[in-house]
Design an enzyme around this catalytic site. Structure first.
Site, PDB file in Angstrom:
ATOM      1  N   ASP A 166       0.816  -1.205   0.000  1.00  0.00           N
ATOM      2  CA  ASP A 166       0.000   0.000   0.000  1.00  0.00           C
ATOM      3  C   ASP A 166       0.851   1.257   0.000  1.00  0.00           C
ATOM      4  O   ASP A 166       1.943   1.294   0.569  1.00  0.00           O
ATOM      5  CB  ASP A 166      -0.898  -0.013   1.249  1.00  0.00           C
ATOM      6  CG  ASP A 166      -1.868   1.139   1.269  1.00  0.00           C
ATOM      7  OD1 ASP A 166      -2.750   1.178   0.397  1.00  0.00           O
ATOM      8  OD2 ASP A 166      -1.757   2.003   2.172  1.00  0.00           O
ATOM      9  N   GLU A 204       0.707  -0.535  -5.098  1.00  0.00           N
ATOM     10  CA  GLU A 204      -0.320   0.493  -5.244  1.00  0.00           C
ATOM     11  C   GLU A 204       0.431   1.810  -5.353  1.00  0.00           C
ATOM     12  O   GLU A 204       0.848   2.398  -4.357  1.00  0.00           O
ATOM     13  CB  GLU A 204      -1.260   0.469  -4.028  1.00  0.00           C
ATOM     14  CG  GLU A 204      -2.516   1.317  -4.219  1.00  0.00           C
ATOM     15  CD  GLU A 204      -2.497   2.609  -3.429  1.00  0.00           C
ATOM     16  OE1 GLU A 204      -3.274   3.513  -3.780  1.00  0.00           O
ATOM     17  OE2 GLU A 204      -1.725   2.713  -2.474  1.00  0.00           O
TER      18      GLU A 204
END
Length: 646
Positions: free
Chosen positions: A328, A381
């Site tokens: 992330d 991401e």
């Protein structure tokens, strides 16, 4: 295995024995940022020493003056069980406490810098109390895995040349025992009973779990974690989570885990100011504080922190058989000026905005994971144009296997939100993705971020009346599943959830009683089946040879045609997307090499709640040039629909 000869000193009359699992090499690698299995040493370990059963504790607190273990076993007294500090200046405190077994609740009581007194959870604990309680629990990781076949063959399932269709799941809100009670959860076992057959029925190849790592605040969705080596206790213990993974694997479904090495919260029991100083985070808040999330950024320059993080990533692949990590907020890690204005950040030694320590950490992370688990994928991401995210480190890349294609997501949603009347003027936005697609190995995400915070659910992003909304969404999904790249769809999107995602409640499963929503679910099911069954959609999904524009000239009609190609010419597919609510009969398509084509998918099918009125039971082909085997195909195009020809 460590040897008992490494005991430095044992006094059986004292409540804590001076005992160690660490070798000199362990210490050196830990400090140099090259120890990637710290979970085998730190935390709590149940064992037997000199005939006494108990638990060994080890924690890193380099600026502490004293560290104690307190818990139920000593009535939470602060000063009865003091750990020993190692004499090698590693900052590690350790010791064996006899008669403390599995299931004991505990914390570290730390005398920190300048006399600050702190009660901290164990950064390496594998099990925590369920929030709002914050203590750690002594626990082992024993489990008899049954996923032998999957683990032996998963390299094929996780390959970039295989279908890769991901169902993104938030475990707490996918399905609950009571849709009205946010304090009740299904257990990991109950989730397995419900989720595994559903994912199997829908045809997804993988699930991706939003962070299962322990976290104190439900509203963070798991992205503000305190337990980097523990699955959340909301749904059970670590073995229960292993069972869930095991069940998915035995059903032929891969498991990806969201993992957050970018930041952590300031909760008092967590990593922040762990020993009264900035132990895990940068001390300079221009690098150490995250203004977007009110959280703190790991100090990637510190060897011990780097060892901690890479050990965490490796832990989930090693102990829990994860098939990959979706990392992330990579953008925030790479850039010193991320969400910071001028004067709020300091350039690196070369005058640039790259965080050199974070870049080195990411490269080492990916090299380590692919070295030790070559049959997994790491997925970034990352929302900027940073080059080489999914290129090997030896080719000057960061070493991820894939990257989320955020540009495709935003451009595609902008296009589909538009009234079809204006789509002919926006074809460049639609086709732009192929201009940069081959720069990375892209995953196409329609993720949780797109259905929260006022962005509306997928179905209500679509224009038009009720029928047109569903037709548009089926058309969008047809485009997604026939576009090159891996796929990711957030839970609820597959049946056109009509409300924004709410982490406090479950999906609105009652919608499936309506033909429109049941038809949408069936459409996604068939698209997954199409993706898995047609080699042209996956064999070359990251190669230029796998895609070809056939017709982009019909702007006024907003009809787009492209070809997907596999390793064998007979596998080629032609995809035709009619972006307007106008039926087009006898539409002509150029095709080369093959005369006989059949319609194998039509998003306007009655089984999907389409009209079912316009389809192609037989496709007329007229020879244009025998030498080049050029044919004109005559097809009928349903309104707001995509068809696939083979």
């Amino acid at each position: 295995m460590k040897k008992y000869e490494e005991i430095h000193f044992v006094d059986s009359t004292k409540p804590v024995w001076n005992y160690s699992l660490f070798t000199e090499d362990d210490i050196s690698n830990f400090q140099n940022g090259t120890h990637y299995s710290l979970y085998k040493l730190f935390g709590n370990k149940q064992m037997e020493v000199l005939g006494r059963k108990g638990t060994y504790f080890a924690v890193w607190a380099p600026n502490a003056t004293k560290v104690f273990v307190k818990g139920n076993f000593n009535n939470w007294q602060n000063h009865t069980h003091q750990l020993f500090v190692r004499l090698d200046k590693s900052g590690i405190w350790e010791g064996f406490i006899p008669d403390v077994g599995k299931g004991e609740i505990y914390k570290y009581h730390i005398h920190g810098y300048q006399g600050l007194l702190l009660d901290k959870g164990d950064p390496f604990a594998h099990f925590w109390e369920q929030r709002p309680l914050t203590a750690s629990i002594t626990w082992g990781l024993d489990y008899n895995w049954l996923d032998f076949e999957w683990m032996e063959n998963r390299g094929k399932h996780n390959a970039l040349t295989s279908p890769y269709s991901v169902y993104e799941v938030h475990l707490a809100s996918w399905m609950r025992p009571s849709k009205y009670d946010e304090e009740t959860y299904n257990t990991y076992g109950q989730i397995a009973e419900r989720l595994v057959p559903y994912v199997k029925e829908m045809g997804f190849t993988h699930v991706e779990f939003m962070p299962v790592m322990e976290h104190p605040f439900d509203g963070s969705w798991g992205y503000q974690g305190t337990g980097f080596f523990a699955p959340t206790s909301r749904f059970g213990n670590p073995q229960d989570f292993m069972w869930l993974v095991d069940c998915l694997h035995r059903a032929g479904i891969g498991v990806l885990l969201d993992w957050v090495p970018s930041h952590f919260p300031y909760d008092a029991h967590g990593l922040f100011m762990f020993d009264g100083t900035h132990t895990y985070e940068y001390a300079d808040m221009r690098k150490g504080y995250h203004p977007d999330w009110n959280s703190y950024i790991f100090n990637y320059a510190r060897g011990e922190v780097k060892s901690f993080l890479i050990s965490s990533g490796r832990f989930w692949c090693d102990v829990f058989h994860a098939d990959g990590l979706r990392v992330d907020a990579v953008s925030s890690m790479l850039r010193l000026d991320y969400s910071r204005s001028e004067g709020q950040w300091e350039p690196n030694e070369y005058g640039g905005n790259g965080n050199l320590e974070a870049i080195a950490f990411i490269k080492d992370l990916n090299e380590t994971l692919y070295r030790d688990f070559p049959d997994i994928q790491t997925i970034a991401e990352e929302a900027t144009d940073w080059p080489g995210i999914s290129r090997p480190t030896f080719a000057e890349g960061l070493g991820f296997g894939m990257k989320w294609m955020m540009g495709w997501m935003h451009d595609t949603l902008d296009y589909f939100k538009m009234d079809p009347l204006f789509r002919p003027f926006m074809q460049n936005k639609f086709t732009f993705s192929m201009m940069y697609f081959y720069d990375e190995n892209f995953m196409l995400p329609l993720s949780h971020d797109e259905v929260v915070h006022g962005k509306s659910p997928m179905i209500y992003k679509m224009p038009g009346d009720d029928w047109q909304k569903f037709a548009n969404l089926r058309l969008l999904y047809t485009y997604m599943f026939t576009h090159p790249g891996a796929k990711l769809l957030f839970m609820g999107d597959e049946f056109a959830q009509t409300s924004e995602w709410n982490y406090k409640s479950e999906l609105n499963w009652s919608l499936l009683q309506h033909a429109s929503h049941g038809g949408m679910k069936h459409c996604v099911q068939k698209l997954n089946e199409l993706y898995r069954s047609q080699p042209a959609l996956y064999e070359l999904q990251f190669k230029q040879e796998g895609f070809e524009w056939v017709d982009l000239e019909k702007r006024n009609e907003a009809v787009i045609v492209y070809k997907r190609k596999g390793l064998r010419p007979n596998d080629d597919l032609i995809i035709i997307l009619n972006m307007t609510p106008v039926v087009r009969h006898d539409w002509q398509i150029d095709a080369w090499g093959k005369q006989v084509w059949e319609e194998i998918f039509n998003s306007d099918s009655k089984e999907f709640w389409g009209t079912g009125d316009v389809f192609n039971p037989a496709i007329e082909a007229t020879l244009v040039d025998e030498e080049t085997k050029h044919y004109k195909l005559r097809v009928h195009l349903p309104a707001l629909a995509g068809i696939v020809l083979r």
